[in-house]
Structures are given as C-alpha cells and as structure tokens.
Design an enzyme around this catalytic site. Structure first.
Site, mmCIF file in Angstrom:
data_model
loop_
_atom_site.group_PDB
_atom_site.id
_atom_site.type_symbol
_atom_site.label_atom_id
_atom_site.label_comp_id
_atom_site.label_asym_id
_atom_site.label_seq_id
_atom_site.Cartn_x
_atom_site.Cartn_y
_atom_site.Cartn_z
ATOM 1 N N LYS A 135 0.861 -1.192 0.000
ATOM 2 C CA LYS A 135 0.000 0.000 0.000
ATOM 3 C C LYS A 135 0.888 1.229 0.000
ATOM 4 C CE LYS A 135 -4.437 1.008 0.203
ATOM 5 N NZ LYS A 135 -5.598 0.191 -0.225
ATOM 6 N N ASP A 175 -7.032 4.383 -4.428
ATOM 7 C CA ASP A 175 -7.683 4.239 -3.114
ATOM 8 C C ASP A 175 -8.294 5.617 -2.845
ATOM 9 O OD1 ASP A 175 -7.769 2.169 -0.693
ATOM 10 O OD2 ASP A 175 -7.453 4.126 0.216
HETATM 11 P P1 NDP Z 1 -12.860 8.008 -2.711
HETATM 12 O O1 NDP Z 1 -11.780 8.987 -2.506
HETATM 13 O O2 NDP Z 1 -13.416 7.798 -4.061
HETATM 14 O O3 NDP Z 1 -14.077 8.328 -1.741
HETATM 15 C C1 NDP Z 1 -13.877 8.402 -0.363
HETATM 16 C C2 NDP Z 1 -15.187 8.785 0.305
HETATM 17 O O4 NDP Z 1 -15.048 8.601 1.706
HETATM 18 C C3 NDP Z 1 -15.567 10.239 0.092
HETATM 19 O O5 NDP Z 1 -16.953 10.350 0.114
HETATM 20 C C4 NDP Z 1 -14.928 10.921 1.305
HETATM 21 O O6 NDP Z 1 -15.530 12.146 1.676
HETATM 22 C C5 NDP Z 1 -15.157 9.875 2.375
HETATM 23 N N1 NDP Z 1 -14.099 9.980 3.377
HETATM 24 C C6 NDP Z 1 -12.772 9.794 3.182
HETATM 25 N N2 NDP Z 1 -12.087 10.010 4.307
HETATM 26 C C7 NDP Z 1 -13.007 10.344 5.228
HETATM 27 C C8 NDP Z 1 -12.925 10.668 6.591
HETATM 28 N N3 NDP Z 1 -11.739 10.703 7.239
HETATM 29 N N4 NDP Z 1 -14.082 10.958 7.235
HETATM 30 C C9 NDP Z 1 -15.276 10.925 6.585
HETATM 31 N N5 NDP Z 1 -15.412 10.620 5.281
HETATM 32 C C10 NDP Z 1 -14.303 10.330 4.629
HETATM 33 O O7 NDP Z 1 -12.293 6.625 -2.123
HETATM 34 P P2 NDP Z 1 -12.816 5.128 -2.386
HETATM 35 O O8 NDP Z 1 -14.285 5.121 -2.579
HETATM 36 O O9 NDP Z 1 -11.940 4.532 -3.402
HETATM 37 O O10 NDP Z 1 -12.442 4.432 -1.001
HETATM 38 C C11 NDP Z 1 -13.368 4.311 0.072
HETATM 39 C C12 NDP Z 1 -12.932 3.182 0.997
HETATM 40 O O11 NDP Z 1 -12.899 1.947 0.273
HETATM 41 C C13 NDP Z 1 -11.529 3.325 1.607
HETATM 42 O O12 NDP Z 1 -11.538 2.746 2.891
HETATM 43 C C14 NDP Z 1 -10.666 2.477 0.684
HETATM 44 O O13 NDP Z 1 -9.494 2.043 1.330
HETATM 45 C C15 NDP Z 1 -11.626 1.324 0.404
HETATM 46 N N6 NDP Z 1 -11.370 0.526 -0.781
HETATM 47 C C16 NDP Z 1 -11.240 1.101 -2.017
HETATM 48 C C17 NDP Z 1 -11.033 0.321 -3.132
HETATM 49 C C18 NDP Z 1 -10.961 0.908 -4.496
HETATM 50 O O14 NDP Z 1 -10.842 0.127 -5.444
HETATM 51 N N7 NDP Z 1 -11.045 2.201 -4.690
HETATM 52 C C19 NDP Z 1 -10.882 -1.137 -3.012
HETATM 53 C C20 NDP Z 1 -11.119 -1.650 -1.686
HETATM 54 C C21 NDP Z 1 -11.342 -0.826 -0.628
HETATM 55 P P3 NDP Z 1 -14.731 13.539 1.536
HETATM 56 O O15 NDP Z 1 -14.674 13.827 0.071
HETATM 57 O O16 NDP Z 1 -15.510 14.506 2.328
HETATM 58 O O17 NDP Z 1 -13.341 13.288 2.109
HETATM 59 O O1 2IT Z 2 -7.962 -1.514 -0.739
HETATM 60 C C1 2IT Z 2 -7.900 -1.994 -1.895
HETATM 61 O O2 2IT Z 2 -8.048 -3.207 -2.101
HETATM 62 C C2 2IT Z 2 -7.675 -1.074 -3.005
HETATM 63 N N1 2IT Z 2 -7.603 0.133 -2.796
HETATM 64 C C3 2IT Z 2 -7.513 -1.606 -4.394
HETATM 65 C C4 2IT Z 2 -6.123 -2.118 -4.619
HETATM 66 C C5 2IT Z 2 -5.784 -2.504 -6.037
HETATM 67 O O3 2IT Z 2 -4.598 -2.796 -6.242
HETATM 68 O O4 2IT Z 2 -6.647 -2.540 -6.917
#
Ligand code: NDP
Ligand code: 2IT
Length: 455
Positions: A135, A175
């Site tokens: 990561k 992420d």
């Molecule tokens: P994005 O940046 O697209 O969206 C993040 C969302 O979460 C936004 O709505 C943001 O709001 C909110 N957020 C982030 N930090 C905080 C915080 N500290 N407090 C409150 N709200 C918060 O990210 P993703 O959708 O990609 O990721 C969301 C989650 O999913 C994370 O935990 C990530 O690790 C996990 N994840 C992502 C994957 C991927 O493929 N993208 C795969 C597997 C897991 P704001 O804009 O106000 O900060």
């Molecule tokens: O938390 C996760 O699994 C991710 N942000 C996606 C990682 C990836 O390599 O696609």
C-alpha cells in the site's frame, strides 16, 4: 489432536507477540488494530497445524519486507512550493508482486499505510490470483486542487516512486483520493521516465490504454455481491431490502448502482461533512454527475434532487434504519454506538466496502447480535481482484469484454464467500466471516512463506 491447552498456550504466545509489535511500532494505532484483529483469530489454526507455529513465521508476517518514505515537493497554481510526504510499504510478496492502492488524504501517515498494507496481504490471498500485499500514498489533500495541481503532484510523486515499482515487482492502483485521473497522470510520468510501455505497472488505467472493463465498478459491485451471498446463506435475498451506505466516492457510487440493479433500495450516502437521506432511493445518475463529473459535495446532490432528499450536516448516517449496512468511506467510521443503533433498527447484514470501517467493539456487537458481518478483506476484495484481471489482460496484450470481467468478478466473490464460510466452520466458528477470512488468507500466505524459506 488439538487440546484446549494447546490453544491457550498459542493465545499466550500471540498476546506476547502483540505487545512486542506495539512496542516496536509506537504511535501506529491503526496498524496495531489491524494486527490485533488478525492475531486474535489465529490461535485455533496455529494450535491445529504446528508447522505454522514455527518461530518467526508470524513475526515475519507482521514486519513489512520494505518501507519507502520520500519527499514530494510540488508547486501550486500561484507558484507556492508545498512539501508532502510519500509512502510505499511493500509488505509481503510470497504470493506475487506487491499489490495495493495509493491513498492521497491529509490523514495519511506510516501507521495508516501499514494497516492498509497488512490487510491487503490477506485480502489479496483470498482472491486466489497470485498477488502479494502492499500500500502507499501521501498526506497530500486533493480537495479543492485544480487539475494542473493534481498533475504536478502526481508527476512529483512518481518521480520517486518509479524506482520501486514495476509489473513484476510492485503494482499500485487507486484508493481514497486516487481515481482514474490520478492513475493517468502517474502512468504518464512513469512511461516518460522509464521510456517503457509497461501497462501492468499500475491498475485502474483508462479504457483504451490498458484499463480493464469493470475496474471502476468492481469494489462496490463486489461488496454488494458479498452481502447478497451472506443473506442467501440465511435464506434471504437483497431484493426489496433497504440499504444504508456511507461515503460517496468510487466504492459508494458503485455499491449504490449494484444495489439498485439487484432490486434493493439504497437510502443514504455521505462525505466528511454530513450525509444525505433519500426517501425515494439514491438516484445513481445524479450521484455520478455530482461526484464524478462535477467533483462536488454530497450536499449538492440533496439540493438538486428535490423533495425526497435531505442533507444532514455532521451526524451519523448509521442513525438511518436499513436492512443492510455497507460502510464505504474510511477506517473506524462505524463505532459501538452506531452498531447498537443499527441492531436496534433491525439490520441483518453488514458488508465492509471500506477498509476496517467498523471498530473492533462494533464488530463484536454485530456478531453477538447475530448480524451477518462481512469484513473488508473479503467483502471489498472485488476491486483488487479485477486489478489482477487487468494485469492478466495487460500481460496477454488483450482486453476482455465487460460481460466477461463481470462474470469473473461474480465467480471470485462467490468463491471468497464460500472459502470464508467453510474455513470458519472448519475451525468451529460457524458464521464468523472474520475468523474465516483471516484464517483462509493466512493459510495461503503462510504455506508460501514456509515453502520459500526464512527470507
Ligand atoms: P474516494 O476517494 O473515491 O471516496 C472516499 C469517500 O469517503 C468520500 O466520500 C470521502 O468524503 C469519504 N471519506 C474519506 N475520508 C473520510 C474521513 N476521514 N471521514 C469521513 N469521510 C471520509 O475513495 P474510495 O471510494 O476509493 O475508497 C473508500 C474506501 O474503500 C476506503 O476505505 C478504501 O481504502 C476502500 N477501498 C477502495 C477500493 C478501491 O478500489 N477504490 C478497493 C477496496 C477498498 P470527503 O470527500 O468529504 O473526504
Ligand atoms: O484496498 C484496496 O483493495 C484497493 N484500494 C484496491 C487495490 C488494487 O490494487 O486494486
């Protein structure tokens, strides 16, 4: 045969190890939390399979193979110089090249990246696709930055990161704060520095230049499929169920889209300033327009949607009653009080779209209340799984149809559910997906580490 005494001795050893890990990694509470949550479930497998109790195996598993920290200087549109910090933690490569996303968020520090990298090892093992765990990210805050600023930041970040990654070495993706736009700028700079068209070095690329169909959708779609599989196990389906979703980024948007496709009713979305409740169900096209096209806030959605939706500043999205909860924003966003509220309101299943969004106390409360609880390692593995399929397509210089990728994703999520369920049962923890996911992921990584010697 394993006795109660064996399990007790193993637990004592694991507790001592945990204390030592906390001592050697001070001020990293999220990393401690992630390690504790895994060690807490391993005693039965260590007691049953003495080869795993080999001195040093768990110690090696909890220590990253490599940790890189670097300076990221960049200039804003007014010419002011900013200095951020970049990280890449290459945690474990026993099963394949390090694989895991990059997070750009002001809360990022080494402990956050280590917790995410540690989780990623087991998640990636569960996919069965030959990827190690890693990561990275930065404490850079992309909110309010222009495209040109984002580009300059990404270029500066990659000017150091390129030395550490490669299609056979370490393959980053997105992420929080890193999506298709950022992957484009990062890939461009990598290509420019290395003078190589090395598509497999990053995943989440755009359609037309090496990206896989369904990668943007994969995490959200996958976590809904996991929720559906847990409900099916209890003789229920998703159709007609209400859902409470947090976040409004990549994972939340495609969680909402899949819930709607399967006949469920997603009622909420949120961001760090508050949440929206939409009595008619979230309109996913409007959500995409506001968040993906205009890069706006969730309050803009409520303003545009009309009478059915209202924005609640601050507050807890978990106060909204729903049959299923899908936390899809960030770590520790759902605590014990939230869990108690959800249980009181009759929640049946919780699937973690985010990484470690549920605090340990909340997880235990759900489990005690008989709520089906799918941990992120299993429930959100669809994103990294399709990343691995993107790597496969890149190696073969081909592109699969959306239908083919979606079918593969559905199979993978089904397999992960079955593996977690059966493993939990095998170790006397029927219905406990946390134990099932941790032990099943651990067995795959531990077998490879033992076979490859003390490295
Ligand atoms: P994005 O940046 O697209 O969206 C993040 C969302 O979460 C936004 O709505 C943001 O709001 C909110 N957020 C982030 N930090 C905080 C915080 N500290 N407090 C409150 N709200 C918060 O990210 P993703 O959708 O990609 O990721 C969301 C989650 O999913 C994370 O935990 C990530 O690790 C996990 N994840 C992502 C994957 C991927 O493929 N993208 C795969 C597997 C897991 P704001 O804009 O106000 O900060
Ligand atoms: O938390 C996760 O699994 C991710 N942000 C996606 C990682 C990836 O390599 O696609």
């Amino acid at each position: 045969m394993t006795t109660r005494d064996d399990t007790k001795t193993t637990k004592t050893r694991l507790d001592a190890l945990r204390v030592e890990i906390e001592r050697r990694n001070p001020a990293q509470p999220e990393f401690h939390q992630a390690v504790h949550e895994v060690l807490d479930t391993l005693a039965p497998v260590l007691a049953a399979r003495p080869e795993y109790a080999e001195p040093g195996l768990i110690e090696r598993l909890c220590e990253p193979e490599r940790q890189v920290i670097f300076r990221v200087p960049w200039q804003d549109d007014k010419g002011h110089v900013h200095v951020n910090r970049g990280f890449r933690v290459e945690f474990n490569s026993a099963l394949g090249p390090y694989k895991g996303g990059l997070r750009f968020h002001p809360s990022v520090n080494l402990g956050i990246i280590k917790f995410l990298g540690f989780e990623q090892i087991f998640k990636n093992a569960l996919t069965g696709l030959g990827i190690g765990g890693g990561k990275g990210g930065s404490d850079f805050d992309p909110h309010g930055r222009s495209d040109a600023e984002i580009m300059r930041f990404c270029q500066s970040f990659m000017t150091e990161l390129y030395r550490h990654i490669g299609e056979h070495t370490d393959v980053p993706a997105g992420d929080i704060g890193v999506g298709g736009r950022e992957i484009g700028y990062l890939f461009g700079q990598y290509r420019r520095i290395t003078n190589r068209w090395e598509a497999g070095v990053l995943t989440g690329k755009g359609a037309g230049w090496g990206g896989s169909a369904i990668r943007p959708e994969a995490t959200g779609y996958g976590s809904v499929l996991f929720a559906a599989a847990m409900l099916r196990e209890r003789g229920e389906g998703l159709e007609g169920q209400t859902a409470v979703v947090s976040g409004s980024g990549n994972v939340a948007i495609y969680t909402v889209e899949k819930l709607l496709a399967l006949g469920a009713n997603p009622l909420t979305c949120s961001d760090s300033s508050g949440y929206v409740v939409d009595d008619k169900g979230i309109d996913v096209d409007l959500l995409k327009q506001v968040k993906e096209v205009e890069r706006g806030r969730i309050s803009d959605y409520a303003e545009r949607r009309g009478a059915s939706a209202r924005f609640v500043p601050g507050g807890r999205v978990w106060d909204v009653p729903g049959d299923v909860a899908l936390p899809s924003a960030t770590q520790n966003e759902l605590d014990e009080n939230d869990a108690a509220t959800l249980v009181r309101n009759g929640v049946k299943a919780v699937a973690e779209g985010a990484n470690m969004p549920t605090t340990p106390e909340a997880v235990h409360l759900f489990q005690r209340a008989g709520v089906a609880f799918g941990p992120g390692k299993a429930a959100n593995a669809g994103g990294v799984a399709v990343s691995a399929l993107e790597m496969a397509q890149n190696h073969a210089r081909t592109a699969w149809s959306p239908a083919r990728v979606e079918e593969e994703l559905a199979h993978i999520m089904g397999d992960i559910h079955t593996t977690c369920h059966e493993t939990a049962e095998r170790y006397g923890a029927s219905g406990d997906y946390v134990t099932g996911a941790n032990i099943a992921g651990f067995e795959r990584v531990a077998d490879a580490m033992l076979a490859q010697g003390v490295i």
